[in-house]
Write a protein that holds these residues in place. Structure first.
Motif, PDB file in Angstrom:
ATOM      1  N   PRO A   4       1.015  -0.988   0.032  1.00 20.25           N
ATOM      2  CA  PRO A   4       0.118  -0.221  -0.020  1.00 20.25           C
ATOM      3  C   PRO A   4       0.999   1.307   0.097  1.00 20.25           C
ATOM      4  O   PRO A   4       1.101   2.029   1.156  1.00 20.25           O
ATOM      5  N   LEU A   5       1.314   1.536  -1.067  1.00 20.33           N
ATOM      6  CA  LEU A   5       2.185   2.795  -1.254  1.00 20.33           C
ATOM      7  C   LEU A   5       2.013   4.031  -0.624  1.00 20.33           C
ATOM      8  O   LEU A   5       2.664   4.738  -0.027  1.00 20.33           O
ATOM      9  N   GLY A   6       0.655   4.374  -0.851  1.00 17.84           N
ATOM     10  CA  GLY A   6       0.013   5.515  -0.459  1.00 17.84           C
ATOM     11  C   GLY A   6       0.195   5.659   0.887  1.00 17.84           C
ATOM     12  O   GLY A   6       0.793   6.760   1.707  1.00 17.84           O
ATOM     13  N   LEU A   7      -0.151   4.736   1.685  1.00 15.57           N
ATOM     14  CA  LEU A   7      -0.159   4.476   3.318  1.00 15.57           C
ATOM     15  C   LEU A   7       1.439   4.625   3.858  1.00 15.57           C
ATOM     16  O   LEU A   7       1.774   5.173   4.753  1.00 15.57           O
ATOM     17  N   LEU A   8       2.350   3.821   2.978  1.00 15.25           N
ATOM     18  CA  LEU A   8       3.553   4.100   3.375  1.00 15.25           C
ATOM     19  C   LEU A   8       4.264   5.491   3.366  1.00 15.25           C
ATOM     20  O   LEU A   8       4.926   5.779   4.083  1.00 15.25           O
ATOM     21  N   TYR A   9       3.909   5.875   2.314  1.00 15.77           N
ATOM     22  CA  TYR A   9       4.345   7.498   2.090  1.00 15.77           C
ATOM     23  C   TYR A   9       3.564   8.426   3.420  1.00 15.77           C
ATOM     24  O   TYR A   9       4.274   9.120   3.978  1.00 15.77           O
ATOM     25  N   LEU A  10       2.536   8.294   3.661  1.00 12.34           N
ATOM     26  CA  LEU A  10       1.724   9.096   4.587  1.00 12.34           C
ATOM     27  C   LEU A  10       2.327   8.671   5.926  1.00 12.34           C
ATOM     28  O   LEU A  10       2.602   9.511   6.764  1.00 12.34           O
ATOM     29  N   SER A  11       2.748   7.242   6.199  1.00  8.04           N
ATOM     30  CA  SER A  11       3.347   7.016   7.353  1.00  8.04           C
ATOM     31  C   SER A  11       4.608   7.627   7.596  1.00  8.04           C
ATOM     32  O   SER A  11       4.959   8.116   8.527  1.00  8.04           O
ATOM     33  N   SER A  12       5.566   7.558   6.555  1.00  9.03           N
ATOM     34  CA  SER A  12       6.873   8.146   6.633  1.00  9.03           C
ATOM     35  C   SER A  12       6.756   9.528   6.840  1.00  9.03           C
ATOM     36  O   SER A  12       7.434  10.333   7.860  1.00  9.03           O
ATOM     37  N   PHE A  13       5.637  10.346   6.104  1.00  8.54           N
ATOM     38  CA  PHE A  13       5.750  11.756   6.418  1.00  8.54           C
ATOM     39  C   PHE A  13       5.142  12.224   7.683  1.00  8.54           C
ATOM     40  O   PHE A  13       5.762  13.094   8.315  1.00  8.54           O
ATOM     41  N   LEU A  14       4.342  11.426   8.539  1.00  7.27           N
ATOM     42  CA  LEU A  14       3.657  11.754   9.848  1.00  7.27           C
ATOM     43  C   LEU A  14       4.961  11.444  10.673  1.00  7.27           C
ATOM     44  O   LEU A  14       5.038  12.025  11.695  1.00  7.27           O
ATOM     45  N   LYS A  15       5.784  10.351  10.600  1.00  5.91           N
ATOM     46  CA  LYS A  15       6.867   9.812  11.347  1.00  5.91           C
ATOM     47  C   LYS A  15       7.946  11.092  11.467  1.00  5.91           C
ATOM     48  O   LYS A  15       8.451  11.609  12.447  1.00  5.91           O
ATOM     49  N   SER A  16       8.020  11.806  10.420  1.00  7.05           N
ATOM     50  CA  SER A  16       9.113  12.902  10.198  1.00  7.05           C
ATOM     51  C   SER A  16       8.490  14.091  10.859  1.00  7.05           C
ATOM     52  O   SER A  16       9.029  14.887  10.992  1.00  7.05           O
ATOM     53  N   LYS A  17       7.130  14.179  11.269  1.00  8.52           N
ATOM     54  CA  LYS A  17       6.405  15.398  11.886  1.00  8.52           C
ATOM     55  C   LYS A  17       6.362  14.806  13.208  1.00  8.52           C
ATOM     56  O   LYS A  17       5.740  15.655  14.082  1.00  8.52           O
ATOM     57  N   GLY A  18       6.935  13.717  13.916  1.00  6.34           N
ATOM     58  CA  GLY A  18       6.818  13.362  15.066  1.00  6.34           C
ATOM     59  C   GLY A  18       5.819  12.475  15.724  1.00  6.34           C
ATOM     60  O   GLY A  18       5.670  12.148  16.799  1.00  6.34           O
ATOM     61  N   PHE A  19       5.221  11.981  14.743  1.00  5.81           N
ATOM     62  CA  PHE A  19       4.043  11.075  15.058  1.00  5.81           C
ATOM     63  C   PHE A  19       4.189   9.560  15.042  1.00  5.81           C
ATOM     64  O   PHE A  19       4.998   9.208  14.232  1.00  5.81           O
ATOM     65  N   LYS A  20       3.740   8.885  15.969  1.00  6.29           N
ATOM     66  CA  LYS A  20       4.101   7.509  15.681  1.00  6.29           C
ATOM     67  C   LYS A  20       2.987   6.607  15.097  1.00  6.29           C
ATOM     68  O   LYS A  20       1.819   6.894  14.950  1.00  6.29           O
ATOM     69  N   THR A  21       3.202   5.837  14.180  1.00  8.17           N
ATOM     70  CA  THR A  21       2.377   5.108  13.185  1.00  8.17           C
ATOM     71  C   THR A  21       2.659   3.870  12.983  1.00  8.17           C
ATOM     72  O   THR A  21       3.588   3.102  13.414  1.00  8.17           O
ATOM     73  N   ARG A  22       1.501   2.949  12.558  1.00  7.85           N
ATOM     74  CA  ARG A  22       1.571   1.585  12.402  1.00  7.85           C
ATOM     75  C   ARG A  22       0.830   1.412  11.404  1.00  7.85           C
ATOM     76  O   ARG A  22      -0.454   1.998  11.220  1.00  7.85           O
TER      77      ARG A  22
END
Length: 134
Positions: A4-22
């Motif tokens: 799910p490439l779109g979700l993978l991009y969203l996850s890394s973007f949010l991590k770069s903003k300090g959020f924890k994702t899964r």
């Protein structure tokens, strides 16, 4: 199946903003395991990316999450929602609906700056500015 490439991009973007994702890809992972882990992690925000072929299953899962996690904030995005943002079932199920690229709209939601249910997100102008996907 593809990632799910779109979700993978969203996850890394949010991590770069300090959020924890899964990310849970239920094409390859068990729903019961996901729910157990989410209970343990006290997940508040649930983001669903869906295309038309997976839309009905996404609604089923979102309703199940809503029943088990009473304070959950449910967010929908993806091709189906972008093409059909006003569907009644979507409006009744999700707290937020993102039309278009999700990065900036999702960040607004997580920073509690989004007050509308339907968010029209601007495209990411410089794709090279995004971190590599998870």
């Amino acid at each position: 199946d593809r990632l799910p490439l779109g979700l993978l991009y969203l996850s890394s973007f949010l991590k770069s903003k300090g959020f924890k994702t899964r990310i849970w890809d239920l094409n390859h992972q068990n729903k019961e395991t996901m729910i157990k882990q989410a209970l343990k992690d006290d997940v508040k925000y649930w983001c669903f990316g869906t295309a038309t072929p997976t839309y009905s299953k996404t609604l089923e899962l979102a309703k199940e999450i809503k029943e088990q996690f009473k304070t959950a904030i449910l967010i929908a995005g993806g091709n189906h929602v972008t093409d059909n943002p006003s569907e009644i079932e979507t409006r009744l199920t999700f707290n937020h609906i993102i039309v278009g690229d999700g990065e900036n709209a999702l960040l607004d939601i997580l920073q509690e700056n989004a007050t509308q249910q339907l968010l029209y997100s601007k495209p990411v102008e410089d794709l090279d500015s995004l971190p590599m996907p998870d």
